[in-house]
Structures are given as C-alpha cells and as structure tokens.
Design a protein around this motif. Sequence first.
Motif, PDB file in Angstrom:
ATOM      1  N   PRO A   1      51.993 120.474  43.547  1.00 45.29           N
ATOM      2  CA  PRO A   1      50.885 120.626  42.665  1.00 45.29           C
ATOM      3  C   PRO A   1      51.103 121.785  41.759  1.00 45.29           C
ATOM      4  O   PRO A   1      50.354 121.669  40.687  1.00 45.29           O
ATOM      5  N   SER A   2      51.499 122.842  42.271  1.00 44.91           N
ATOM      6  CA  SER A   2      51.609 123.989  41.274  1.00 44.91           C
ATOM      7  C   SER A   2      52.130 123.881  40.008  1.00 44.91           C
ATOM      8  O   SER A   2      51.806 124.187  38.997  1.00 44.91           O
TER       9      SER A   2
ATOM     10  N   PHE B   1      54.224 113.386  42.093  1.00 39.80           N
ATOM     11  CA  PHE B   1      54.890 114.442  41.772  1.00 39.80           C
ATOM     12  C   PHE B   1      54.188 115.444  42.538  1.00 39.80           C
ATOM     13  O   PHE B   1      54.634 116.452  42.988  1.00 39.80           O
ATOM     14  N   ALA B   2      52.851 115.820  42.181  1.00 38.07           N
ATOM     15  CA  ALA B   2      52.136 116.697  42.857  1.00 38.07           C
ATOM     16  C   ALA B   2      52.122 116.724  44.450  1.00 38.07           C
ATOM     17  O   ALA B   2      52.084 118.087  45.024  1.00 38.07           O
ATOM     18  N   LEU B   3      52.154 115.619  44.937  1.00 38.14           N
ATOM     19  CA  LEU B   3      52.217 115.586  46.338  1.00 38.14           C
ATOM     20  C   LEU B   3      53.538 115.483  47.055  1.00 38.14           C
ATOM     21  O   LEU B   3      53.911 115.654  48.428  1.00 38.14           O
ATOM     22  N   SER B   4      54.744 115.681  45.995  1.00 41.27           N
ATOM     23  CA  SER B   4      55.937 115.771  46.543  1.00 41.27           C
ATOM     24  C   SER B   4      56.503 117.003  46.844  1.00 41.27           C
ATOM     25  O   SER B   4      55.980 117.928  46.327  1.00 41.27           O
ATOM     26  N   SER B   5      57.246 117.178  48.039  1.00 40.96           N
ATOM     27  CA  SER B   5      57.878 118.355  48.303  1.00 40.96           C
ATOM     28  C   SER B   5      58.878 118.808  47.464  1.00 40.96           C
ATOM     29  O   SER B   5      59.154 120.033  47.476  1.00 40.96           O
TER      30      SER B   5
ATOM     31  N   ALA C   1      50.114 120.995  33.194  1.00 36.66           N
ATOM     32  CA  ALA C   1      48.924 120.195  32.506  1.00 36.66           C
ATOM     33  C   ALA C   1      47.962 120.957  31.698  1.00 36.66           C
ATOM     34  O   ALA C   1      47.437 120.632  30.659  1.00 36.66           O
ATOM     35  N   VAL C   2      48.038 122.418  32.212  1.00 35.93           N
ATOM     36  CA  VAL C   2      47.117 123.300  31.622  1.00 35.93           C
ATOM     37  C   VAL C   2      48.056 124.262  30.686  1.00 35.93           C
ATOM     38  O   VAL C   2      47.337 125.470  30.084  1.00 35.93           O
TER      39      VAL C   2
ATOM     40  N   VAL D   1      65.281 120.008  41.176  1.00 37.44           N
ATOM     41  CA  VAL D   1      64.725 118.940  40.946  1.00 37.44           C
ATOM     42  C   VAL D   1      63.801 118.941  39.723  1.00 37.44           C
ATOM     43  O   VAL D   1      63.693 118.094  38.852  1.00 37.44           O
ATOM     44  N   ILE D   2      62.951 120.146  39.558  1.00 40.23           N
ATOM     45  CA  ILE D   2      62.143 120.150  38.282  1.00 40.23           C
ATOM     46  C   ILE D   2      62.669 120.315  36.932  1.00 40.23           C
ATOM     47  O   ILE D   2      62.160 119.561  36.287  1.00 40.23           O
TER      48      ILE D   2
END
Length: 117
Positions: A93-94, A85-89, A100-101, A52-53
């Motif tokens: 979040p990582s 997206f961050a909350l998605s399995s 983001a950074v 997915v990523i």
Amino acid sequence: EAVGLNHAAPILCQMLGRALSDRIVQVFLTSLILLDDCLVEFEEANMNSRVVIPLFERIIKTLMGKLAENKPKVVDGAETTLISFALSSCVGPSYIGNYAVKKLSSQELKSGRAVCN
C-alpha cells in the motif's frame, strides 16, 4: 522455477505495459487478467519488492491514468488492479499510495489527463 521467473518477469511486464495502453477495452480487460496471474506468480515465488516494483512502475502509471477514462469497465478494472497491488506482498500500500499522491510534473498537468493535482 524462481530463476526462470526472474528472467521472464521483465519481458512479461513490458508486454503487459503495451497491452494495458491499448485503447480497445477488451484488450485492456484481458491484459488485467494476465497481470493478476503474474502478480500471484510473483508472490508465490517470494519475489522481492525491490525487484517487482521497477517492473510494475510503467504499469502502475498506466493504471493510474486509466482512472480518468470515461469507460466504467476500464475505470473499475484499473481500480481493482491497483487495490490488488496495494494488498500484494510484492508491491504494498505504501508504494501505491505514494504514487497516487505524487506531485505531477508540469507536462502531466498540461496534458489535461490528470486525475487530481
């Protein structure tokens, strides 16, 4: 069904990537609705984050760029979707946090569209 989704997912994500880049706010917001539905389907099909990523990479980059827009609806929609997206399995979040950074390339810094550096 998951096999069909594995074949359709790259095409869906390519179309969404184009639609999310559109300058018309309503096109962007409507694309976010379809994107959310796709994310739910990917989760229900238990698609691996390694699959997915890469499909969402361009989309995530586009959404990060939309955070710097001057249209509140666009910024809110991009932020809400990135949180999803961050909350998605499928993503987590990582990945969103690391993206983001990440260090910006010199071309990205010169574009004047950087959210932060």
